[in-house]
Design an enzyme around this catalytic site. Structure first.
Site, PDB file in Angstrom:
ATOM      1  N   TYR A   1       0.843  -1.197   0.000  1.00  0.00           N
ATOM      2  CA  TYR A   1       0.000   0.000   0.000  1.00  0.00           C
ATOM      3  C   TYR A   1       0.880   1.249   0.000  1.00  0.00           C
ATOM      4  O   TYR A   1       0.959   1.956  -0.964  1.00  0.00           O
ATOM      5  CB  TYR A   1      -0.963  -0.018   1.184  1.00  0.00           C
ATOM      6  CG  TYR A   1      -1.935   1.136   1.171  1.00  0.00           C
ATOM      7  CD1 TYR A   1      -3.037   1.107   0.331  1.00  0.00           C
ATOM      8  CD2 TYR A   1      -1.748   2.254   1.976  1.00  0.00           C
ATOM      9  CE1 TYR A   1      -3.929   2.169   0.280  1.00  0.00           C
ATOM     10  CE2 TYR A   1      -2.637   3.319   1.941  1.00  0.00           C
ATOM     11  CZ  TYR A   1      -3.728   3.275   1.094  1.00  0.00           C
ATOM     12  OH  TYR A   1      -4.602   4.324   1.057  1.00  0.00           O
TER      13      TYR A   1
ATOM     14  N   ASP B   1     -17.925   3.810  -7.300  1.00  0.00           N
ATOM     15  CA  ASP B   1     -16.750   4.235  -6.528  1.00  0.00           C
ATOM     16  C   ASP B   1     -16.638   5.749  -6.611  1.00  0.00           C
ATOM     17  O   ASP B   1     -16.179   6.302  -7.614  1.00  0.00           O
ATOM     18  CB  ASP B   1     -15.481   3.571  -7.067  1.00  0.00           C
ATOM     19  CG  ASP B   1     -14.281   3.805  -6.157  1.00  0.00           C
ATOM     20  OD1 ASP B   1     -14.370   4.677  -5.276  1.00  0.00           O
ATOM     21  OD2 ASP B   1     -13.266   3.112  -6.327  1.00  0.00           O
TER      22      ASP B   1
ATOM     23  N   HIS C   1     -15.854   1.560  -3.576  1.00  0.00           N
ATOM     24  CA  HIS C   1     -14.423   1.466  -3.333  1.00  0.00           C
ATOM     25  C   HIS C   1     -14.039   0.195  -2.577  1.00  0.00           C
ATOM     26  O   HIS C   1     -12.877  -0.150  -2.491  1.00  0.00           O
ATOM     27  CB  HIS C   1     -13.961   2.703  -2.559  1.00  0.00           C
ATOM     28  CG  HIS C   1     -12.497   2.969  -2.670  1.00  0.00           C
ATOM     29  ND1 HIS C   1     -11.866   3.176  -3.877  1.00  0.00           N
ATOM     30  CD2 HIS C   1     -11.523   3.063  -1.724  1.00  0.00           C
ATOM     31  CE1 HIS C   1     -10.573   3.380  -3.664  1.00  0.00           C
ATOM     32  NE2 HIS C   1     -10.341   3.318  -2.379  1.00  0.00           N
TER      33      HIS C   1
END
Length: 710
Positions: free
Chosen positions: A478, A643, A678
């Site tokens: 990430y 999203d 999302h």
């Protein structure tokens, strides 16, 4: 029932990429270019930003057909779905907590319900508990998610928030707590909010009603705090706090547990938040500014009997600390330190209990917890069984303390903790059919990144696996927004592990693993450090004999999708498969959509300076795709139509550019989910469908068949 024996993956006869050559749809394009400080930027696929245009909708339909036709040819696809269904069909129990009505509440999912159900009982896990809220009844397909539950101080009313189809837009409903009867109160177009009660109403945050047809794409501005009084329409809600001079600030309200203070946190344009306090016990009181800037974190966790605030903060403490602040004398020089910074670990949370505190730390990306006295003196460590992550349910009103602990191969277990005896008792163990945690092991390594920085990484695999270069590796990262990647359990990930795959999770710079300095080392003009860390993680897995580039898959979502896209462009030779999920792919225009402007503290924007624009353009996944025949890995892009965090235009434009470029013969596909956002609140049925397609794509392009699907 006979235990299922799962051998390692076997190499199949058909090589990766044996499917017929793909013909991609022609994407809407208009040849747009624009200037950023004199730099010409190619934005030829600009029409795809209009996600409601007929041409975009036709392209989405055509792309999904190509992707589904490709995936449907993979012979073991349904078998993967079947095995994932079995793995995910286990009882999931949440932490119990005691509410204002004196009852205990907890979430429970008996297996494959799309959304977990909230139960209420006289005792924790009461066998005679009743269903309090079942979000599965709010939609036929499970796409309405319960995102928060907030009980009034007297326990008589409960407000709850929902999200539809994965959107960040929030609706608020109110019910009578005792009877569970729905009241007529209904709030729309709220976002990034709860419902914080005061008297016969609650505070919440919302945006102006968006333009019809642009609900999921237009920039969100003027986040405002309102007070809603029960029994009145939303149109009569009173504005409590707004800042018309700063349209891009968030404003979130909360009332302290004792009901004395109204708190407003501002965010959106810094690493931290502002904090303003109003004394509700004095109708004539003015707002008190604790912090006006957004460069430090301030989070009020409790109040003291003499009306002071206990605040978790990064002020003068990049590894965080707990301080006591008197709102009447809020200057930093008057703060009293309760829990000092620990130079060996990051303080991540503090939980008040009856007369004590529980402090949760991250040490090398793994959680450690300690019991403290009320004045911050350490009493003892709360021992955890292995690397992992914990969350606590505690309140100074109640003596009970519960915590949940999980790790890569240990599903969440619930413990009761006695703060007097300083002992944990297992109260609920989670069992997943066919999973024996003793069959696996997790180790932590510290590899060297490009600039010499040591970066931690967890590696999980089946015992007995050999470093012979034949092991498929799934590398996840990430690296942003002060987010720490702790060990955690995923039933779907077990499918990879039980088939002999290795799961590697890299703790990249940009996260919070080592405090603010680690975070800042992966932001703005230092963002390349994050990509270097991830590339070095892949190189480490190869150089140490775990795998080869032909067997290396990378995946990441959101900021992690950006990570995957950038790293593929920089080192396409290092990876065999790439899965960028809901990624930020257009770094030149990300700040123009919904809440994209909120990410500027990590990324900077192309409007900041010529230097910043050049830097962003230099790694933006959309703009740095090679077009010279360089072979790229097989790529499956994922996004969703609802999203409104990272709008699908990012993935649309990136996929169109990939398909138009000369990057070799491997597939470049996009999977566009419907009635999904999302990721938060996604029903289990959609999660299983998505993982079926991801694993089918990965295994097929590695040239392997999972043994469970033979």
């Amino acid at each position: 029932m006979k235990k299922l024996i799962l051998p390692a993956m076997a190499i199949i006869a058909t090589a990766a990429g044996a499917t017929a050559p793909l013909t991609y749809p022609t994407a809407p394009a208009d040849g747009t270019t624009y200037e950023a400080f004199g730099i010409t930027v190619d934005d030829r696929f600009r029409p795809l930003e209009n996600d409601t245009a007929a041409a975009t909708l036709a392209w989405v339909e055509a792309e999904n057909k190509v992707t589904q036709d490709y995936l449907s040819q993979i012979p073991f696809r349904q078998a993967i779905r079947d095995r994932l269904t079995v793995l995910n069909n286990y009882a999931k129990t949440g932490l119990p907590y005691k509410e204002e009505d004196g009852k205990y509440y907890w979430y429970f999912n008996d297996g494959l319900r799309n959304q977990s159900v909230l139960y209420r009982g006289a005792t924790p896990y009461d066998k005679n508990a009743e269903v309090f809220l079942d979000p599965n009844t709010l939609s036929e397909d499970g796409t309405v998610a319960l995102t928060g539950v907030f009980q009034s101080k007297d326990g008589k009313h409960t407000a709850y928030t929902i999200s539809r189809s994965g959107s960040d837009w929030t609706e608020i409903y109110v019910m009578d707590t005792a009877t569970r009867q729905l009241l007529p109160d209904h709030i729309e177009w709220a976002k990034f909010t709860g419902a914080s009660w005061d008297g016969d109403g609650f505070y919440y945050s919302a945006y102006p009603r968006p333009e019809a047809g642009k609900e999921f794409s237009n920039a969100n501005e003027f986040h405002t705090v309102y007070y809603h009084r029960l029994g009145t329409p939303q149109s009569e809600d009173r504005v409590v706090y707004e800042n018309r001079k700063e349209p891009l600030h968030f404003h979130q309200a909360d009332v302290t547990e004792d009901g004395r203070f109204l708190l407003v946190q501002g965010g959106g344009q810094g690493f931290g938040n502002s904090l303003y306090v109003k004394d509700l016990s004095n109708p004539a009181s003015e707002w008190v500014t604790i912090e006006n800037g957004m460069d430090i974190v301030l989070s009020v966790i409790d109040t003291t009997p003499d009306g002071h605030l206990l605040v978790y903060t990064s002020a003068d403490a990049p590894l965080y600390r707990l301080v006591e602040i008197d709102p009447a004398n809020p200057a930093r020089g008057n703060w009293k330190e309760i829990i000092p910074q620990d130079d060996s670990a990051v303080l991540t949370a503090v939980y008040p209990t009856a007369g004590k505190l529980i402090a949760l730390y991250d040490r090398d990306a793994s959680n450690h917890a300690y019991l403290l006295s009320a004045d911050g003196k350490r009493i003892c460590e709360i021992e955890f069984p292995t690397y992992g992550a914990a969350s606590f349910s505690a309140s100074k009103k109640n003596p009970e303390v519960f915590y949940a602990f999980s790790s890569f191969t240990y599903p969440s277990a619930i413990y009761a903790y006695d703060t007097d005896k300083q002992a944990s008792t297992l109260v609920h163990a989670t069992e997943v059919a066919g999973l024996n945690p003793d069959d696996y092991m997790t180790e932590q390594v510290f590899y060297t990144s490009k600039d010499g920085t040591k970066v931690p990484m967890f590696i999980t695999y089946k015992k007995g696996l050999k470093k012979d270069g034949t092991n498929p590796v799934y590398l996840y990262g990430y690296g942003g927004f002060n987010v720490t990647l702790n060990p955690g359990f995923s039933a779907s990930r077990m499918f990879w592990l039980e088939n002999g795959g290795i799961y590697a999770q890299a703790n990249l710079r940009g996260g919070a693993e080592y405090g603010d300095a680690w975070h800042e080392a992966g932001t703005k003009m230092h963002k390349q450090n994050v990509f270097d860390d991830f590339i070095s993680a892949g190189e480490h897995m190869v150089s140490e004999g775990w795998t080869t580039p032909r067997l290396l898959t990378i995946e990441g979502g959101s900021n992690g999708g950006l990570l995957v896209g950038a790293c593929v462009n920089q080192r396409p030779d290092l990876f065999r498969v790439a899965i960028p999920r809901v990624g930020v792919m257009d770094m030149m225009r990300y700040h123009l959509f919904t809440i994209g402007w909120n990410w500027a503290s990590d990324y900077g924007t192309a409007d900041d300076s010529r230097e910043m624009a050049q830097y962003l353009l230099g790694y933006s996944p959309l703009h740095t795709i090679k077009n010279d025949g360089t072979p790229y890995p097989a790529i499956l892009v994922t996004t969703a139509d609802h999203d409104d965090r990272v709008v699908p235009a990012h993935s649309f434009k990136y996929a169109a550019a990939l398909q138009a470029a000369n990057t070799g013969s491997e597939p470049k596909l996009i999977r566009i989910d419907s009635k999904a956002g999302h990721g938060a609140g996604k029903p289990i049925s959609k999660q299983l469908d998505e993982w079926m397609d991801i694993y089918s794509f990965v295994f097929h392009n590695l040239g392997r068949t999972p043994a469970t699907a033979k």
